[in-house]
Scaffold this motif. Structure first.
Motif, PDB file in Angstrom:
ATOM      1  N   VAL A   7       1.770  -0.199  -2.414  1.00 13.46           N
ATOM      2  CA  VAL A   7       1.006  -1.272  -3.051  1.00 13.46           C
ATOM      3  C   VAL A   7       1.423  -1.295  -4.516  1.00 13.46           C
ATOM      4  O   VAL A   7       1.296  -0.305  -5.216  1.00 13.46           O
ATOM      5  CB  VAL A   7      -0.512  -1.026  -2.943  1.00 13.46           C
ATOM      6  N   ARG A   8       1.973  -2.414  -4.954  1.00 11.56           N
ATOM      7  CA  ARG A   8       2.434  -2.565  -6.332  1.00 11.56           C
ATOM      8  C   ARG A   8       1.872  -3.851  -6.912  1.00 11.56           C
ATOM      9  O   ARG A   8       1.712  -4.832  -6.203  1.00 11.56           O
ATOM     10  CB  ARG A   8       3.963  -2.696  -6.380  1.00 11.56           C
ATOM     11  N   TRP A   9       1.630  -3.868  -8.204  1.00 11.55           N
ATOM     12  CA  TRP A   9       1.195  -5.104  -8.831  1.00 11.55           C
ATOM     13  C   TRP A   9       2.410  -5.772  -9.452  1.00 11.55           C
ATOM     14  O   TRP A   9       3.330  -5.129  -9.897  1.00 11.55           O
ATOM     15  CB  TRP A   9       0.094  -4.867  -9.859  1.00 11.55           C
ATOM     16  N   LEU A  10       2.401  -7.079  -9.431  1.00 13.46           N
ATOM     17  CA  LEU A  10       3.461  -7.887 -10.037  1.00 13.46           C
ATOM     18  C   LEU A  10       2.834  -8.829 -11.044  1.00 13.46           C
ATOM     19  O   LEU A  10       1.906  -9.555 -10.718  1.00 13.46           O
ATOM     20  CB  LEU A  10       4.181  -8.722  -8.970  1.00 13.46           C
ATOM     21  N   ARG A  11       3.323  -8.806 -12.251  1.00 17.99           N
ATOM     22  CA  ARG A  11       2.858  -9.761 -13.254  1.00 17.99           C
ATOM     23  C   ARG A  11       4.011 -10.720 -13.506  1.00 17.99           C
ATOM     24  O   ARG A  11       5.093 -10.313 -13.889  1.00 17.99           O
ATOM     25  CB  ARG A  11       2.466  -9.059 -14.543  1.00 17.99           C
ATOM     26  N   PHE A  12       3.768 -11.972 -13.267  1.00 22.47           N
ATOM     27  CA  PHE A  12       4.813 -12.962 -13.435  1.00 22.47           C
ATOM     28  C   PHE A  12       4.912 -13.348 -14.905  1.00 22.47           C
ATOM     29  O   PHE A  12       3.910 -13.636 -15.539  1.00 22.47           O
ATOM     30  CB  PHE A  12       4.526 -14.183 -12.562  1.00 22.47           C
ATOM     31  N   LYS A  14       5.166 -15.234 -18.350  1.00 21.79           N
ATOM     32  CA  LYS A  14       4.648 -16.515 -18.839  1.00 21.79           C
ATOM     33  C   LYS A  14       3.612 -17.129 -17.911  1.00 21.79           C
ATOM     34  O   LYS A  14       3.404 -18.335 -17.894  1.00 21.79           O
ATOM     35  CB  LYS A  14       5.791 -17.501 -19.082  1.00 21.79           C
ATOM     36  N   ARG A  15       2.999 -16.327 -17.103  1.00 21.35           N
ATOM     37  CA  ARG A  15       1.958 -16.811 -16.207  1.00 21.35           C
ATOM     38  C   ARG A  15       0.702 -15.955 -16.464  1.00 21.35           C
ATOM     39  O   ARG A  15       0.781 -14.821 -16.880  1.00 21.35           O
ATOM     40  CB  ARG A  15       2.353 -16.664 -14.743  1.00 21.35           C
ATOM     41  N   ALA A  16      -0.425 -16.498 -16.154  1.00 18.89           N
ATOM     42  CA  ALA A  16      -1.678 -15.788 -16.396  1.00 18.89           C
ATOM     43  C   ALA A  16      -2.205 -15.153 -15.121  1.00 18.89           C
ATOM     44  O   ALA A  16      -3.384 -14.904 -15.009  1.00 18.89           O
ATOM     45  CB  ALA A  16      -2.701 -16.746 -16.962  1.00 18.89           C
ATOM     46  N   TYR A  17      -1.350 -14.874 -14.151  1.00 21.06           N
ATOM     47  CA  TYR A  17      -1.858 -14.299 -12.915  1.00 21.06           C
ATOM     48  C   TYR A  17      -1.033 -13.095 -12.470  1.00 21.06           C
ATOM     49  O   TYR A  17       0.114 -12.936 -12.835  1.00 21.06           O
ATOM     50  CB  TYR A  17      -1.929 -15.342 -11.800  1.00 21.06           C
ATOM     51  N   VAL A  18      -1.679 -12.272 -11.702  1.00 26.02           N
ATOM     52  CA  VAL A  18      -1.073 -11.053 -11.177  1.00 26.02           C
ATOM     53  C   VAL A  18      -1.196 -11.093  -9.667  1.00 26.02           C
ATOM     54  O   VAL A  18      -2.224 -11.508  -9.132  1.00 26.02           O
ATOM     55  CB  VAL A  18      -1.798  -9.804 -11.737  1.00 26.02           C
ATOM     56  N   ARG A  19      -0.180 -10.670  -8.964  1.00 27.11           N
ATOM     57  CA  ARG A  19      -0.209 -10.567  -7.507  1.00 27.11           C
ATOM     58  C   ARG A  19       0.099  -9.127  -7.128  1.00 27.11           C
ATOM     59  O   ARG A  19       0.698  -8.395  -7.901  1.00 27.11           O
ATOM     60  CB  ARG A  19       0.819 -11.496  -6.859  1.00 27.11           C
ATOM     61  N   HIS A  20      -0.298  -8.743  -5.949  1.00 28.77           N
ATOM     62  CA  HIS A  20      -0.047  -7.393  -5.475  1.00 28.77           C
ATOM     63  C   HIS A  20       0.854  -7.436  -4.257  1.00 28.77           C
ATOM     64  O   HIS A  20       0.545  -8.104  -3.277  1.00 28.77           O
ATOM     65  CB  HIS A  20      -1.366  -6.683  -5.194  1.00 28.77           C
ATOM     66  N   LEU A  21       1.950  -6.729  -4.363  1.00 33.53           N
ATOM     67  CA  LEU A  21       2.964  -6.713  -3.321  1.00 33.53           C
ATOM     68  C   LEU A  21       2.772  -5.484  -2.454  1.00 33.53           C
ATOM     69  O   LEU A  21       2.616  -4.379  -2.966  1.00 33.53           O
ATOM     70  CB  LEU A  21       4.353  -6.681  -3.957  1.00 33.53           C
ATOM     71  N   ILE A  22       2.780  -5.690  -1.159  1.00 32.75           N
ATOM     72  CA  ILE A  22       2.798  -4.578  -0.220  1.00 32.75           C
ATOM     73  C   ILE A  22       4.168  -4.600   0.432  1.00 32.75           C
ATOM     74  O   ILE A  22       4.591  -5.635   0.957  1.00 32.75           O
ATOM     75  CB  ILE A  22       1.683  -4.686   0.827  1.00 32.75           C
ATOM     76  N   CYS A  23       4.886  -3.493   0.330  1.00 31.71           N
ATOM     77  CA  CYS A  23       6.245  -3.453   0.873  1.00 31.71           C
ATOM     78  C   CYS A  23       6.468  -2.183   1.677  1.00 31.71           C
ATOM     79  O   CYS A  23       5.712  -1.219   1.568  1.00 31.71           O
ATOM     80  CB  CYS A  23       7.271  -3.567  -0.248  1.00 31.71           C
TER      81      CYS A  23
END
Length: 110
Positions: A7-12, A14-23
């Motif tokens: 489980v990793r977090w991704l911050r894009f 110039k964007r104000a949102y964070v997503r969490h990647l499961i790989c």
């Protein structure tokens, strides 16, 4: 399917949102992109994927709670990058620079 995931977090940028990647831990192939950081989201995803036995994660307590709530028998592993970074910071911060430099083979400039 994989028995191990991360489980990793991704911050894009110039964007104000964070997503969490499961790989997949073995191949780093993405399995899911979660919309938020809430424990309930991780719990729901893991309950839909009961074959997962080991999860690598950072120190965020929400991940720990979500994984434990979904299946207490899942083994949780603290990932290497966060472990080394936190260990280094906890060792370096309490000591003054004059103490650290000789250990690193360096001299303080005057």
């Amino acid at each position: 399917m994989s028995l191990f995931c991360r489980v990793r977090w991704l911050r894009f940028p110039k964007r104000a949102y964070v997503r969490h990647l499961i790989c997949k831990l073995e191949t780093h192939a993405p399995l899911a992109l979660l919309p938020d950081r809430f424990p309930e989201t991780i719990t729901a995803w893991l309950q839909q994927h009961p074959f997962i036995k080991i999860v690598s994660r950072d120190g965020f307590t929400g991940f720990k709670q979500g994984i434990t709530d979904s299946n207490p028998s899942i083994k949780q592993v603290y990932d290497r990058w966060h472990f080394i970074t936190n260990a280094k910071n906890s060792w370096i911060k309490p000591y003054p620079l004059s103490f650290q430099l000789p250990l690193l083979g360096l001299q303080e400039k005057e």
